[in-house]
Write an enzyme that holds these catalytic residues in place. Sequence first.
Site, PDB file in Angstrom:
ATOM      1  N   CYS A 176      29.608  42.946  35.777  1.00 15.19           N
ATOM      2  CA  CYS A 176      28.728  41.774  35.722  1.00 15.19           C
ATOM      3  C   CYS A 176      29.247  40.643  36.603  1.00 15.19           C
ATOM      4  CB  CYS A 176      28.606  41.301  34.279  1.00 15.19           C
ATOM      5  SG  CYS A 176      28.056  42.620  33.227  1.00 15.19           S
ATOM      6  N   GLU A 177      29.282  40.867  37.877  1.00 13.80           N
ATOM      7  CA  GLU A 177      29.676  39.857  38.868  1.00 13.80           C
ATOM      8  C   GLU A 177      28.881  40.166  40.127  1.00 13.80           C
ATOM      9  OE1 GLU A 177      32.200  37.522  38.648  1.00 13.80           O
ATOM     10  OE2 GLU A 177      32.970  38.183  36.714  1.00 13.80           O
ATOM     11  N   ARG A 223      39.322  45.236  46.430  1.00 15.94           N
ATOM     12  CA  ARG A 223      39.498  44.682  47.787  1.00 15.94           C
ATOM     13  C   ARG A 223      38.206  44.116  48.389  1.00 15.94           C
ATOM     14  NH1 ARG A 223      40.885  47.099  51.788  1.00 15.94           N
ATOM     15  NH2 ARG A 223      42.248  45.529  52.653  1.00 15.94           N
ATOM     16  N   PRO A 250      57.111  49.248  55.018  1.00 18.70           N
ATOM     17  CA  PRO A 250      55.684  49.554  55.146  1.00 18.70           C
ATOM     18  C   PRO A 250      55.070  49.925  53.801  1.00 18.70           C
ATOM     19  CG  PRO A 250      56.998  51.405  55.929  1.00 18.70           C
ATOM     20  CD  PRO A 250      57.976  50.326  55.526  1.00 18.70           C
TER      21      PRO A 250
HETATM   22  C1  LIG Z   1      57.784  41.333  51.403  1.00 20.08           C
HETATM   23  C2  LIG Z   1      56.773  42.371  51.665  1.00 20.08           C
HETATM   24  N1  LIG Z   1      57.150  43.516  52.268  1.00 20.08           N
HETATM   25  C3  LIG Z   1      56.275  44.501  52.528  1.00 20.08           C
HETATM   26  C4  LIG Z   1      54.938  44.392  52.189  1.00 20.08           C
HETATM   27  C5  LIG Z   1      54.023  45.526  52.487  1.00 20.08           C
HETATM   28  O1  LIG Z   1      53.067  45.141  53.402  1.00 20.08           O
HETATM   29  P1  LIG Z   1      52.054  46.192  54.014  1.00 20.08           P
HETATM   30  O2  LIG Z   1      51.407  46.894  52.892  1.00 20.08           O
HETATM   31  O3  LIG Z   1      51.119  45.372  54.796  1.00 20.08           O
HETATM   32  O4  LIG Z   1      52.847  47.118  54.882  1.00 20.08           O
HETATM   33  C6  LIG Z   1      54.498  43.208  51.576  1.00 20.08           C
HETATM   34  C7  LIG Z   1      53.075  43.053  51.230  1.00 20.08           C
HETATM   35  O5  LIG Z   1      52.590  42.073  50.788  1.00 20.08           O
HETATM   36  C8  LIG Z   1      55.438  42.178  51.300  1.00 20.08           C
HETATM   37  O6  LIG Z   1      55.069  41.045  50.714  1.00 20.08           O
END
Ligand SMILES: Cc1ncc(COP(=O)(O)O)c(C=O)c1O
Length: 415
Positions: free
Chosen positions: A342-343, A310, A272
């Site tokens: 500047c975007e 984001r 995570p």
């Molecule tokens: C291989 C892998 N594991 C874990 C994550 C973490 O994902 P999240 O931040 O959605 O939990 C990512 C995010 O791109 C990833 O590419």
Amino acid sequence: MLNHSIRYFQNELYCDDIPVQSITAEVGTPVYIYSLKRVLANLSRIREAFAAVQPHIHYSAKANANLAILRTLVNAGAGIDAVSAGEIHKALLVGTKPEDIVFAGVGKTRDELRYALEQNVGWFNVENSLELQYINDLVAELKREPARVALRLNPDITAATHRYIATGHKAAKFGLSIQTVKEILKKRSQFPHLKIEGIHIHIGSQLHNTAATRRAVQVVLECLAPYPEIRTVNIGGGMAVRYAEDEDIPRWEDFGAAIAPLLKDYQVILEPGRSLVADAGLMAVTVLYFKEQGGEPILITDGSMAELIRPALYEAHHEIVPVNKSPSPDTYLNFHVVGPVCESADALGHNVSLAQMEPGALLAVLTAGAYGMVMASNYNQRLRPPEVVVAEDGASWKLARRRETWEDLTLTEIY
Ligand SMILES: Cc1ncc(COP(=O)(O)O)c(C=O)c1O
């Protein structure tokens, strides 16, 4: 989004017991502020949600690689999911045991692989047949014990999320096709310096349903059926967080419940990122100017896409709230909240309902703890902002990264 840590008390925004304004008064804006208490609460919630499979949790450092965040999670027993030698370096710096580091990534260089082997990282999540060969050969060259590998499977499943963060469909650059995984497993004796002990998947981030993850796990189990000795499944990250009150997302318990019955006989690894840190962080900014253009009210702040990309990159939504709520505002307007870059894409939010804000007023961009500061840049030669952490007991705060200076801007340039 507000929560137990990022909350109002008497119309003033707090991070745990600390008024946000007391931090900005000392360190200025823009500034990222993180609640370590909330990060730890999220870790506990994830552990509970997946209790049935007792997962090894490897925090995905790409979401927020601030050392104070890494250290807090590692001290609480998490391992690290790293996608570069730089992330491995930072993980080791905060005391992560090498065996608790998973090295993932679609394009690891040979130098990075060598470094990871020299550091004895616990797992290599492999995404390419040539990478597998490289690791095998490097282990031989370095005269090391066989390296432990999980094959990253691309299960050909399209996740319900923004297309930029979906990673499990057939044409994605990520992972090995089902066919390739099956072939590698069949000929795994050709890699004497590798122990292929697991399969890894990660079908996307901010996943809006659990069904796709469950189907992906079923594909993994199908590949593993002829190999009962392979006992580890790494299901990646992807658990969603709520960026808006009405966002309909599965609970983390739903993810746990969706996969637990399938994986009860396996060692499960989770990676995570966002779910651990997103709602523990905010970015505080100051209103610089007000403007009306084409009949639309615009607030120009000192925070921009250079600090939080984001919204510009994914059209991602973040709630934006006043740090000091006016107790009885006369009117609310729907503002564009933009930055000085500047975007035209440089906005923190659109249709943000706020009372009229005077220059000097503070705003907080919520749920900014993940994929915020890590993606910050010096675009327009802006200085990257400081990061502040509020301690685990919620009662004190410290600077965890200082604001950059003009000297930092030119430090690596040769002229
Ligand atoms: C291989 C892998 N594991 C874990 C994550 C973490 O994902 P999240 O931040 O959605 O939990 C990512 C995010 O791109 C990833 O590419």
